[in-house]
Design an enzyme around this catalytic site. Structure first.
Site, PDB file in Angstrom:
ATOM      1  CG  ASP A 104      -1.986   1.126   1.036  1.00  0.00           C
ATOM      2  OD1 ASP A 104      -2.665   1.132  -0.003  1.00  0.00           O
ATOM      3  OD2 ASP A 104      -2.085   1.976   1.923  1.00  0.00           O
TER       4      ASP A 104
ATOM      5  CG  ASP B  21      -6.526   4.136   2.563  1.00  0.00           C
ATOM      6  OD1 ASP B  21      -5.490   3.981   3.243  1.00  0.00           O
ATOM      7  OD2 ASP B  21      -6.486   4.491   1.366  1.00  0.00           O
TER       8      ASP B  21
ATOM      9  CG  HIS C  36      -1.540  12.936   5.664  1.00  0.00           C
ATOM     10  ND1 HIS C  36      -0.284  12.373   5.558  1.00  0.00           N
ATOM     11  CD2 HIS C  36      -2.325  12.235   4.821  1.00  0.00           C
ATOM     12  CE1 HIS C  36      -0.322  11.383   4.676  1.00  0.00           C
ATOM     13  NE2 HIS C  36      -1.549  11.272   4.214  1.00  0.00           N
TER      14      HIS C  36
HETATM   15  O1  DOR Z   1      -4.401   8.192   0.302  1.00  0.00           O
HETATM   16  C1  DOR Z   1      -3.545   7.411   0.660  1.00  0.00           C
HETATM   17  N1  DOR Z   1      -2.863   7.598   1.794  1.00  0.00           N
HETATM   18  N2  DOR Z   1      -3.267   6.356  -0.097  1.00  0.00           N
HETATM   19  C2  DOR Z   1      -2.214   5.557   0.142  1.00  0.00           C
HETATM   20  O2  DOR Z   1      -1.998   4.654  -0.612  1.00  0.00           O
HETATM   21  C3  DOR Z   1      -1.331   5.804   1.290  1.00  0.00           C
HETATM   22  C4  DOR Z   1      -2.020   6.580   2.323  1.00  0.00           C
HETATM   23  C5  DOR Z   1      -1.098   7.169   3.326  1.00  0.00           C
HETATM   24  O3  DOR Z   1      -0.220   6.469   3.833  1.00  0.00           O
HETATM   25  O4  DOR Z   1      -1.264   8.343   3.669  1.00  0.00           O
HETATM   26 ZN    ZN Z   2      -3.410   2.508  -1.015  1.00  0.00          ZN
HETATM   27 ZN    ZN Z   3      -3.732   2.951   2.481  1.00  0.00          ZN
END
Ligand code: DOR
Ligand code: ZN
Ligand code: ZN
Length: 391
Positions: free
Chosen positions: A112, A265, A269
């Site tokens: 991922d 998911d 951040h």
């Molecule tokens: O939107 C995403 N954030 N997609 C990913 O594949 C990784 C993830 C992240 O680690 O922030």
């Molecule tokens: Zn992903």
């Molecule tokens: Zn992810």
């Protein structure tokens, strides 16, 4: 202690196959402790912590740490996801066997955030995983089609001048890996399905008897690329928010069982990584504390799923995909249970600063939802109650 469950819905504890906690490496944005609190508040009793940490979870040192730390915190079982390749760069297979036989007993490996796009390497990964009895979860992004891309390739991105991420970037890998899994006699799991075409491919592959499963995120069920109009980077995510017709196809596929389960998911951040220009911002959004409410709004209220169906997509099927059969199993007769109570009448408005996550990047800020998790029990012990984690 007496829990008054009058008027509430009792469900097995939720299982999230796709959670980004940022420990080790970015503890300023989420830790195993803060992420566990968010998970418990969201009704989860098991989460699978993705491998793109720093250092990457490509060794048993990291995967064992994640498991141990999760147990120490004690709010949710944090299952480590191992990286398929060393450093996530997709050049050399990681020592999956060592991670699988560690204390963390890794049962899922993923690329991922960094697709294994070399088909030969992916074939070897699937074969190796098959011999170990573990699962490969594929991020499904052909990077040569997403170079510089920041938003779904379509009319909205074109009008706003944002570089486009085509559906083909996802669908070409889904198609390829379905075939590779078939030939390897292996299982493959598709992370965050985002397009109507992926639904068609998964449906086709299942009809061929290929061992393929797929997850969908709450944000891909609810949101679409019309959200980009504001250029607010809180809506930037990989894969990108697609068109309304894709979201509708994903909802129908989840109702029909073509898509097996919901996965958040959850991707915390920092403010400074989200407040910049859209193109420069990091992709990802919070998900754990809002998932159930969004499933009720998008699936239960329109009549696409009943509560039995919610138990299937939030708990039973994700548990089955990773073969949780001991303490992770949602409900086992005669054992202390993992349970979640939902108040179907408890409308609430999302406020980032009231969430347990360290980060604030929720695209659902100020949105009102119809139902909310009130109580979570892990092996019979309260881990969240009326908005407070810890019990
Ligand atoms: O939107 C995403 N954030 N997609 C990913 O594949 C990784 C993830 C992240 O680690 O922030
Ligand atoms: Zn992903
Ligand atoms: Zn992810």
């Amino acid at each position: 202690e007496i829990i008054d469950a009058h008027g509430q819905i009792l469900l097995p504890g939720f299982v999230d196959l796709h959670t980004h906690l940022r420990e080790p490496g970015r503890e300023d944005t989420e830790t195993i402790e803060s992420g566990s609190a968010a998970a418990a508040l969201g009704g989860y009793t098991a989460v699978f912590a993705m491998a793109n940490t720093s250092p990457v979870a490509d060794s048993v040192v990291v995967t064992d740490h994640v498991w141990r730390r999760g147990q120490e915190v004690g709010l949710v079982d944090v299952y480590p996801v191992g990286a398929v390749t060393v450093g996530l760069e997709g050049k050399q297979l990681a020592e999956m066997g060592t991670m699988a036989s560690g204390v963390g007993a890794v049962r899922m490996f993923s690329d991922d955030g960094h697709c294994v796009y070399d088909p030969l390497l992916m074939r070897r990964a699937l074969e190796y995983a098959n011999t170990l009895g573990v699962l490969i979860a594929q991020h499904a992004e052909e990077p040569r089609l997403t170079k510089g891309a920041v938003a779904h390739e379509g009319p909205t991105a074109a009008r706003l001048g944002l570089a486009g991420w085509p559906r083909a970037a996802e669908e070409s890998i889904v198609a390829r890996d379905a075939i590779l899994a078939r030939d390897a006699g292996a299982r493959v799991h598709i992370c965050h399905a985002s397009t109507a075409g992926t639904v068609e491919l998964v449906k086709w592959a299942k009809a061929q008897g290929i061992s393929i499963t797929a997850e969908v995120t709450p944000h891909h069920l609810l949101l679409d690329d019309s959200r980009l109009e504001t250029y607010d980077a809180v809506n930037k995510v990989n894969p990108p928010l697609r068109e309304a017709s894709d979201a509708a196809a994903l909802r129908q596929a989840l109702a029909d069982g073509i898509i097996d389960c919901v996965a958040t998911d959850h991707a915390p951040h920092a403010e400074q990584d989200k407040c910049c220009e859209f193109a420069a911002a990091r992709p990802g959004m919070l998900g754990l504390e809002t998932a159930l409410s969004i499933i009720v709004q998008t699936m239960v209220e329109p009549g696409l799923l009943d509560w039995r169906g919610v138990a299937r997509v939030m708990s039973e099927q994700p548990a089955a995909i990773v073969g949780l059969d001991e303490h992770g199993r949602p409900i086992e007769v005669g054992e202390p249970a993992n349970l979640t109570l939902v108040d179907p009448e408890a409308g609430w408005t999302v406020r980032a600063n009231e969430l347990a996550s360290i980060s604030n990047n929720t695209p659902f800020e100020d949105m009102t939802f119809p139902a909310r998790v009130t109580t979570t029990l892990l092996r019979g012990r309260v881990t969240a109650r009326e908005g407070k984690a810890g019990g």
